[in-house]
Design an enzyme around this catalytic site. Structure first.
Site, PDB file in Angstrom:
ATOM      1  N   LYS A 157       8.746 -11.974  -0.126  1.00 12.88           N
ATOM      2  CA  LYS A 157       8.417 -10.982   0.891  1.00 12.88           C
ATOM      3  C   LYS A 157       6.912 -11.020   1.145  1.00 12.88           C
ATOM      4  CE  LYS A 157       7.229  -6.638   1.247  1.00 12.88           C
ATOM      5  NZ  LYS A 157       6.362  -6.802   2.431  1.00 12.88           N
ATOM      6  N   GLU A 233       0.182  -8.631 -10.708  1.00 12.37           N
ATOM      7  CA  GLU A 233      -1.200  -9.029 -10.391  1.00 12.37           C
ATOM      8  C   GLU A 233      -1.748  -7.960  -9.468  1.00 12.37           C
ATOM      9  OE1 GLU A 233      -3.321 -11.020 -11.202  1.00 12.37           O
ATOM     10  OE2 GLU A 233      -2.126 -12.343 -12.456  1.00 12.37           O
ATOM     11  N   CYS A 269      -9.053  -9.263  -4.580  1.00 15.46           N
ATOM     12  CA  CYS A 269      -8.720  -8.591  -5.841  1.00 15.46           C
ATOM     13  C   CYS A 269      -9.802  -8.783  -6.881  1.00 15.46           C
ATOM     14  CB  CYS A 269      -7.384  -9.106  -6.358  1.00 15.46           C
ATOM     15  SG  CYS A 269      -7.348 -10.875  -6.585  1.00 15.46           S
ATOM     16  N   GLU A 368     -11.260   1.075  -6.607  1.00 15.64           N
ATOM     17  CA  GLU A 368     -11.307  -0.187  -5.852  1.00 15.64           C
ATOM     18  C   GLU A 368     -11.523   0.139  -4.376  1.00 15.64           C
ATOM     19  OE1 GLU A 368      -7.627  -2.423  -5.307  1.00 15.64           O
ATOM     20  OE2 GLU A 368      -8.712  -4.290  -5.642  1.00 15.64           O
TER      21      GLU A 368
HETATM   22  P1  NAD Z   1       0.022  -3.262  -1.353  1.00 17.02           P
HETATM   23  O1  NAD Z   1       0.375  -2.874  -2.742  1.00 17.02           O
HETATM   24  O2  NAD Z   1      -0.092  -2.190  -0.352  1.00 17.02           O
HETATM   25  O3  NAD Z   1       1.074  -4.295  -0.793  1.00 17.02           O
HETATM   26  C1  NAD Z   1       1.388  -5.478  -1.503  1.00 17.02           C
HETATM   27  C2  NAD Z   1       2.813  -5.859  -1.206  1.00 17.02           C
HETATM   28  O4  NAD Z   1       3.671  -4.909  -1.816  1.00 17.02           O
HETATM   29  C3  NAD Z   1       3.159  -5.866   0.270  1.00 17.02           C
HETATM   30  O5  NAD Z   1       4.011  -6.961   0.530  1.00 17.02           O
HETATM   31  C4  NAD Z   1       3.887  -4.552   0.454  1.00 17.02           C
HETATM   32  O6  NAD Z   1       4.770  -4.556   1.555  1.00 17.02           O
HETATM   33  C5  NAD Z   1       4.608  -4.454  -0.861  1.00 17.02           C
HETATM   34  N1  NAD Z   1       5.043  -3.106  -1.250  1.00 17.02           N
HETATM   35  C6  NAD Z   1       4.464  -1.929  -0.945  1.00 17.02           C
HETATM   36  N2  NAD Z   1       5.166  -0.916  -1.494  1.00 17.02           N
HETATM   37  C7  NAD Z   1       6.203  -1.463  -2.155  1.00 17.02           C
HETATM   38  C8  NAD Z   1       7.292  -0.935  -2.912  1.00 17.02           C
HETATM   39  N3  NAD Z   1       7.452   0.381  -3.097  1.00 17.02           N
HETATM   40  N4  NAD Z   1       8.161  -1.787  -3.478  1.00 17.02           N
HETATM   41  C9  NAD Z   1       8.018  -3.131  -3.310  1.00 17.02           C
HETATM   42  N5  NAD Z   1       7.034  -3.677  -2.577  1.00 17.02           N
HETATM   43  C10 NAD Z   1       6.131  -2.861  -2.003  1.00 17.02           C
HETATM   44  O7  NAD Z   1      -1.317  -4.111  -1.451  1.00 17.02           O
HETATM   45  P2  NAD Z   1      -2.096  -4.855  -0.256  1.00 17.02           P
HETATM   46  O8  NAD Z   1      -2.797  -3.807   0.519  1.00 17.02           O
HETATM   47  O9  NAD Z   1      -1.255  -5.815   0.495  1.00 17.02           O
HETATM   48  O10 NAD Z   1      -3.104  -5.730  -1.099  1.00 17.02           O
HETATM   49  C11 NAD Z   1      -4.208  -5.167  -1.631  1.00 17.02           C
HETATM   50  C12 NAD Z   1      -4.051  -4.949  -3.130  1.00 17.02           C
HETATM   51  O11 NAD Z   1      -3.586  -6.145  -3.761  1.00 17.02           O
HETATM   52  C13 NAD Z   1      -5.404  -4.662  -3.745  1.00 17.02           C
HETATM   53  O12 NAD Z   1      -5.275  -3.684  -4.748  1.00 17.02           O
HETATM   54  C14 NAD Z   1      -5.786  -6.015  -4.327  1.00 17.02           C
HETATM   55  O13 NAD Z   1      -6.740  -5.951  -5.331  1.00 17.02           O
HETATM   56  C15 NAD Z   1      -4.472  -6.514  -4.809  1.00 17.02           C
HETATM   57  N6  NAD Z   1      -4.487  -7.974  -4.977  1.00 17.02           N
HETATM   58  C16 NAD Z   1      -4.424  -8.488  -6.234  1.00 17.02           C
HETATM   59  C17 NAD Z   1      -4.487  -9.868  -6.428  1.00 17.02           C
HETATM   60  C18 NAD Z   1      -4.423 -10.445  -7.812  1.00 17.02           C
HETATM   61  O14 NAD Z   1      -4.217 -11.642  -7.935  1.00 17.02           O
HETATM   62  N7  NAD Z   1      -4.594  -9.658  -8.865  1.00 17.02           N
HETATM   63  C19 NAD Z   1      -4.594 -10.726  -5.332  1.00 17.02           C
HETATM   64  C20 NAD Z   1      -4.672 -10.182  -4.060  1.00 17.02           C
HETATM   65  C21 NAD Z   1      -4.599  -8.798  -3.903  1.00 17.02           C
END
Ligand code: NAD
Length: 468
Positions: A157, A233, A269, A368
């Site tokens: 997804k 992650e 991230c 963050e």
């Molecule tokens: P997000 O958590 O809003 O979304 C990430 C994904 O999760 C999306 O595909 C979203 O649709 C999905 N999602 C949201 N709610 C969900 C639920 N209840 N159940 C299942 N899936 C769900 O994050 P974002 O805004 O897309 O990305 C930013 C965040 O990701 C930041 O905190 C960033 O630091 C982190 N990030 C971490 C890494 C890493 O490798 N550690 C890499 C990139 C981003």
């Protein structure tokens, strides 16, 4: 229902994708299990699976410019970053896992002579991945590489706003001869499509890159459903620790601090969003950092000269600017950046922002921000630097800037983070595991053979030998 894709650069309509309903997610998972059970992929000789994945990598290389443009448009990432980092990195990732897949071995245990006992790792069958929007293609490759190399079928997804590069890779997978149904892209929102994947009883393992809020929701759904394996992650608040000899690195120090803070407009991230600097060189480091930050070009992401593109959407801009305003209200000083967004044709562009003299209890030191904002704090002893570095709930990455090996290792060992680099801002290459500690995740779950382990499970075979 459909999702409308809107370009962060200028609000351009980029198309629509369907929202995959929970019923459709369940049907995909069942179909994927049938594909797995048929053996068309899982049963291939490892060399053949490797060859198909290598073809996929070659095709991604062939379509590098298309893939770069898709991420640039969907996520507003500077095209130069997409061309130079994300796309080559994704190609390399698929190649690395293809080349590694037949170089993993099971183990024979030391037992008495009347027993043969061995362990091997088997694929789960159907595994899932949930992706963030900031590295759409790169994060997809981190998940696709090990999952498919291990013989699983994968349901991916993509983030709501950034599905198109991942969809393109799925089309290339078919062209590469990877059987239909092995790699499926399920577009949709987190609460509908993502939540259905997390709760699906067929999915054996799920890997999530995103926020801590999403990580918690997926863990809860896994616990309430089939106790699927979860790899997380999540976000970060990573320190860049500059000891008193840090200026010995010259331009490399400032280049590293700037890249850490402002890559992908800080929507990263591992963003090095906290500079911790020894008091004796604080003013000099701040002045070089500010000069370098001001020299970064903010602009349209499709312009190759752009270093910082827009932030992903209006709500993100509002959140980032509110964090800066709150910090200033608490007493922090804006060394550069106006604390305002420039709006161009619907996109919101933020200048690189450096905050100094930030009070120790300011929220910005622990939250963050996920934008082009870096704070600078001073310390006087190595222990104080480590204590400051660890005074957050996150533990994704850290950098240490010193030329003294004993100090570098003492800090590296003292910092509670999954990835520590010395004399660099780096996540390392594919040979090393990647992952955060604490609220940043489970540590070491991506890249390297560690990623295979997340997508496979151990089978122990105990053979009793001897007379019947
Ligand atoms: P997000 O958590 O809003 O979304 C990430 C994904 O999760 C999306 O595909 C979203 O649709 C999905 N999602 C949201 N709610 C969900 C639920 N209840 N159940 C299942 N899936 C769900 O994050 P974002 O805004 O897309 O990305 C930013 C965040 O990701 C930041 O905190 C960033 O630091 C982190 N990030 C971490 C890494 C890493 O490798 N550690 C890499 C990139 C981003």
């Amino acid at each position: 229902m459909t999702l409308t894709l809107v370009g962060p650069a200028d609000g351009a309509a980029l198309g629509t994708v369907p929202e995959t309903t929970p019923e459709e997610v369940a049907a995909h998972a069942r179909d994927a299990q049938a594909v797995f059970d048929s053996g068309v992929w899982s049963g291939l000789p490892p060399r053949d699976r490797a060859a198909a994945l290598l073809r996929l990598a070659d095709l991604m290389d062939r379509d590098a410019e298309t893939l770069a443009m898709l991420d640039c448009e969907d996520a507003g990432k500077p095209i130069t970053e997409c061309r130079e980092n994300d796309v080559p990195g994704a190609v390399e990732t698929i190649r690395w896992f293809a080349e590694a897949l037949d170089k993993t071995y099971g183990r024979v245990s030391t037992t008495s002579r009347d027993v043969l006992a061995f362990t091997e790792r088997e694929p789960y069958g159907v595994v899932a991945a949930i992706l963030p929007w900031n590295y759409p293609l790169a994060m997809a490759a981190w998940k696709i590489g090990p999952a498919l190399a291990a013989g699983n079928c994968l349901l991916v997804k993509p983030a709501d706003a950034t599905p198109r590069s991942v969809q393109h890779v799925a089309a290339l997978a078919r062209e590469a001869g990877i059987p239909d149904g092995v790699l499926r892209v399920l577009t949709g929102t987190g609460p509908i499509t993502g939540a259905a994947l997390a709760a699906d009883p067929v999915v054996g393992a799920i890997s999530v890159t995103g926020s801590a809020r999403t990580g918690r929701a997926v863990l809860a759904a896994a616990a309430a459903s089939n106790l699927k394996r979860v790899s997380l992650e999540l976000g970060g608040k990573s320190p860049q620790i500059v000891l008193d000899d840090g200026l010995a690195f010259g331009d490399r120090l400032v280049d590293g601090l700037v890249e850490a803070a402002f890559l992908t407009s800080g929507q990263n991230c591992t963003a090095g969003s906290r500079v911790l600097v020894h008091a004796s060189i604080h003013d000099e480091v701040v002045s070089r950092l500010v000069a370098a930050a001001r020299a970064l070009r903010v602009g349209h992401p499709a312009d190759p000269a752009t270093r910082l593109g827009p932030v992903i959407h209006d709500a993100a801009a509002d959140r980032i600017l509110a964090a800066v305003r709150d910090a200033v209200a608490a007493g922090a000083v804006l060394a550069t950046g106006r604390g305002e967004a420039d709006v161009h044709a619907g996109g919101r562009y933020l200048e690189p922002t450096v905050l100094v003299d930030v009070p120790a209890d300011a929220a910005i030191l622990r939250t963050e921000v996920f934008g082009p904002v870096v704070t600078v704090q001073r310390f006087t002893t190595r222990d104080e630097a480590v204590a400051l570095a660890n005074d957050v709930d996150h533990g994704l990455a850290a950098s240490v800037w010193t030329t003294r090996l004993d100090d570098a290792l003492a800090v590296a060992r003292g910092v509670h983070a999954g990835v520590v680099s010395v004399g660099a801002y780096s996540e390392g290459d594919l040979t090393v595991p990647f992952g955060g500690w604490k609220e940043s995740g489970f540590g070491g779950v991506e890249k390297s053979l560690a990623a295979f382990e997340q997508r496979t499970r151990v089978k122990t075979v105990w053979v009793q030998l001897g007379p019947r």
